[in-house]
Enzyme design. Structure first.
Site, mmCIF file in Angstrom:
data_model
loop_
_atom_site.group_PDB
_atom_site.id
_atom_site.type_symbol
_atom_site.label_atom_id
_atom_site.label_comp_id
_atom_site.label_asym_id
_atom_site.label_seq_id
_atom_site.Cartn_x
_atom_site.Cartn_y
_atom_site.Cartn_z
ATOM 1 N N LYS A 23 0.608 3.479 -2.982
ATOM 2 C CA LYS A 23 -0.552 4.347 -3.238
ATOM 3 C C LYS A 23 -0.181 5.828 -3.199
ATOM 4 C CE LYS A 23 -3.640 0.737 -1.715
ATOM 5 N NZ LYS A 23 -4.204 -0.046 -0.652
ATOM 6 N N SER A 78 0.801 -1.236 0.000
ATOM 7 C CA SER A 78 0.000 0.000 0.000
ATOM 8 C C SER A 78 0.828 1.277 0.000
ATOM 9 C CB SER A 78 -0.935 0.016 1.206
ATOM 10 O OG SER A 78 -2.143 -0.603 0.865
ATOM 11 N N TYR A 130 -4.273 3.130 7.619
ATOM 12 C CA TYR A 130 -5.462 2.276 7.742
ATOM 13 C C TYR A 130 -6.418 2.855 8.783
ATOM 14 C CZ TYR A 130 -2.431 -0.954 5.168
ATOM 15 O OH TYR A 130 -1.602 -1.512 4.248
ATOM 16 N N TYR A 187 -2.515 -2.157 -10.861
ATOM 17 C CA TYR A 187 -2.531 -1.944 -9.404
ATOM 18 C C TYR A 187 -1.727 -3.030 -8.688
ATOM 19 C CZ TYR A 187 -4.306 -2.212 -4.623
ATOM 20 O OH TYR A 187 -4.389 -2.317 -3.264
#
Ligand code: GLU
Length: 543
Positions: free
Chosen positions: A180, A177, A357, A305
């Site tokens: 991102k 992640s 998160y 992705y």
């Protein structure tokens, strides 16, 4: 520092062509003088490199590459019996093209002037946090489940390219992640925030990172969760074919990380793709809502992705990338302006609110810095205009954040005033926090000078502010003069009363043997004479 505050490319200080700078000779000899020389008045090249290393400028830094090469070429072979030393002119010739960074390092003018203190703190934090074995590695794909859970690295890079790493800092891990962040920056660079945010929101979702939920407009909540990151992938370089789109992202990471190429973990990618029901569900759901730009190839977008999540870096590279963000988008090692300052500002804002998160709010409260974590155990922390920090340790907590990663962040914020709102509470003795931007002793000296100046000027507000910053109110300058002496000499009753009410010593003695009472007397401040006599139990009649 190499900050481009206005997004402009900073002046290239490290590679001034020889002969083009009018200050060349004199200023450069000055740098030679900053290094301690032996009785011969000459400088050992090894000592030069060691001093640079201590300030965080490492031998593989591209900004000193020519100096390192010049010294290697000039090094006598076979090694002479006597130590090899450079005269001032030889030093100037060898370091000429890199003198900007060398001079600033020698003068202690880099972003973290007391770099050895930062190194010592990171070493201590590393040892303390290493004992923490809580959490579990991500197990949704075998490639992550198999990773050695005990690995641990901390790496730091300042906005002036001062670097330090400890632990498994050269072991590769996948970005997951953390990818991102850069993908979001790339969409902003290409389309601008208005277009990008027609497809993705910028609110924390309050839900898990891969939750099947969208905002009221039917868009992903923000670019830091899966749905939003899939949206970013649909927006990046739509005109290119799949291979070139991937190369574009990988090359951006390479530029951010100081020029060393990044890796790709094909088995992670294949596994991600095979276990991606949730991400496919997010993709179809967004397509059904018409969230993607028209003409989006959903399958290609999802594969892109997964590929971005599978890019590999080591902690050293991630720290330099984080430092590029801290430095407004300009890589500190290469001065490559990868992103505009405006793009980075947007990205850091969303990292602050959504990067950790479901722990993002708590992280903003306790750590107060933009960060992004990934399920590989990577954590990228940005201290704007100061440094980037990468932590990698695969065991995760219930939120999906690296357990040790969070603990390192806590350790840093405990000893340095880097939480965004530490600027309200300051450093000073009682806070237990130091300012890494200052030279050794600088904050204490500035506090005392400020206090004495405010006392002499009658500026009670400033004294209250310094009190809040824990500046010791009874501190004396080199002459033993305290704020109380100065307020008494200048007749500032409110300040004398305030200082006494705060419990400072009522009769400190300066280097000439004088007390505040003596000062009040000498300058004829009758009321203060009485006040100070009462405070010190002095019998005025007997004086
Ligand atoms: N590749 C992971 C996924 O999409 C990313 C998980 C993460 O690091 O948050 O599920």
């Amino acid at each position: 520092m190499a900050v481009a505050k206005n997004g402009k490319r900073p002046a290239d200080r490290s590679s001034t062509p020889p002969g083009t700078d009018p200050h060349q000779g004199a200023a450069h000899a000055g740098a030679f003088g900053c290094f301690e020389q032996g009785s011969s008045g000459r400088l050992s090249p090894d000592r030069l490199l060691n001093v640079l290393r201590r300030t965080g400028i490492l031998p593989d830094d591209p900004r000193i590459a020519e100096t390192v090469a010049n010294l290697d070429r000039a090094r006598p072979a076979p090694p002479p019996a006597e130590p090899w030393l450079l005269a001032a002119e030889e030093f100037a010739a060898a370091t000429q093209r890199n003198r900007g960074i060398i001079e600033r390092a020698a003068r202690g003018e880099l972003a973290v002037p007391d770099f050895p203190a930062l190194v010592a703190d990171l070493q201590r934090i590393y040892q303390e946090v290493r004992a923490d074995r809580r959490g579990a590695v991500a197990a949704y794909i075998p490639q992550l489940a198999r990773v050695d859970a005990d690995q641990f690295a901390i790496s730091v890079c300042t906005v002036d390219g001062q670097r330090f790493s400890i632990g498994d800092a050269d072991v590769n891990f996948c970005l997951q992640s953390v990818s991102k962040t850069v993908n979001y920056c790339l969409t902003l660079e290409e389309h601008g925030p208005d277009t990008v945010h027609r497809h993705v929101g910028r609110e924390p979702s309050g839900q898990g990172f891969n939750e099947l939920t969208f905002n009221k407009a039917g868009l992903p909540h923000n670019p830091m969760i899966n749905a939003g990151a899939i949206m970013s992938c649909s927006l990046i370089q739509r005109g290119l074919d799949a291979a070139d789109r991937f190369d574009f992202v990988a090359d951006t990471w390479k530029r951010l990380a100081g020029g060393r190429g990044v890796g790709f973990n094909n088995s992670v990618y294949l596994s991600e793709r095979n276990t991606a029901d949730r991400n496919f569900a997010l993709g179809y759901s967004m397509r059904e809502r018409g969230a993607f730009p028209s003409g989006t190839d959903l399958l290609a977008t999802l594969e892109f992705y997964f590929q971005c999540c599978s890019i590999e870096v080591d902690a050293q590279q991630l720290a330099v990338a984080a430092a590029s963000l801290a430095n407004a988008g300009v890589c500190p090692l290469t001065e490559d302006p990868v992103f505009s300052a405006r793009t980075v500002r947007h990205c850091l804002s969303l990292m602050s609110s959504c990067g950790m998160y479901d722990f993002s709010g708590e992280f903003a409260f306790t750590i107060g810095l933009p960060a992004k974590s990934g399920v590989s155990g990577a954590l990228m922390l940005v201290v704007p205009q100061l440094m980037g920090i990468a932590i990698w340790s695969p065991r995760l907590d219930a939120h999906g954040n690296s357990v040790r990663g969070i603990e390192v962040c806590r350790g840093l914020v405990d000893c340095y005033n880097v939480h965004t709102y530490d600027l309200l509470t300051g450093t000073g003795a009682g806070s237990g926090k130091r300012d890494p931007r200052l030279r050794r002793q600088q904050s204490a000296i500035e506090g005392i000078v400020g206090l004495c100046f405010a006392a002499s000027q009658g500026d009670l507000n400033e004294i209250r502010r310094l009190t809040a910053c824990n500046v010791p109110l009874g501190a004396a300058d080199y002459d033993g003069r305290t704020a109380l002496h100065l307020a008494a000499a200048e007749g500032h009753r409110d300040i004398v009363e305030f200082l006494l009410s705060m419990g400072v010593d009522p009769q400190p003695v300066d280097r000439w043997g004088g007390t505040p009472l003596d000062d009040a007397n000498r300058f004829g401040h009758r009321e203060l004479v009485q006040l100070l006599a009462d405070a010190t139990g002095t019998d005025l009649a007997g004086r």
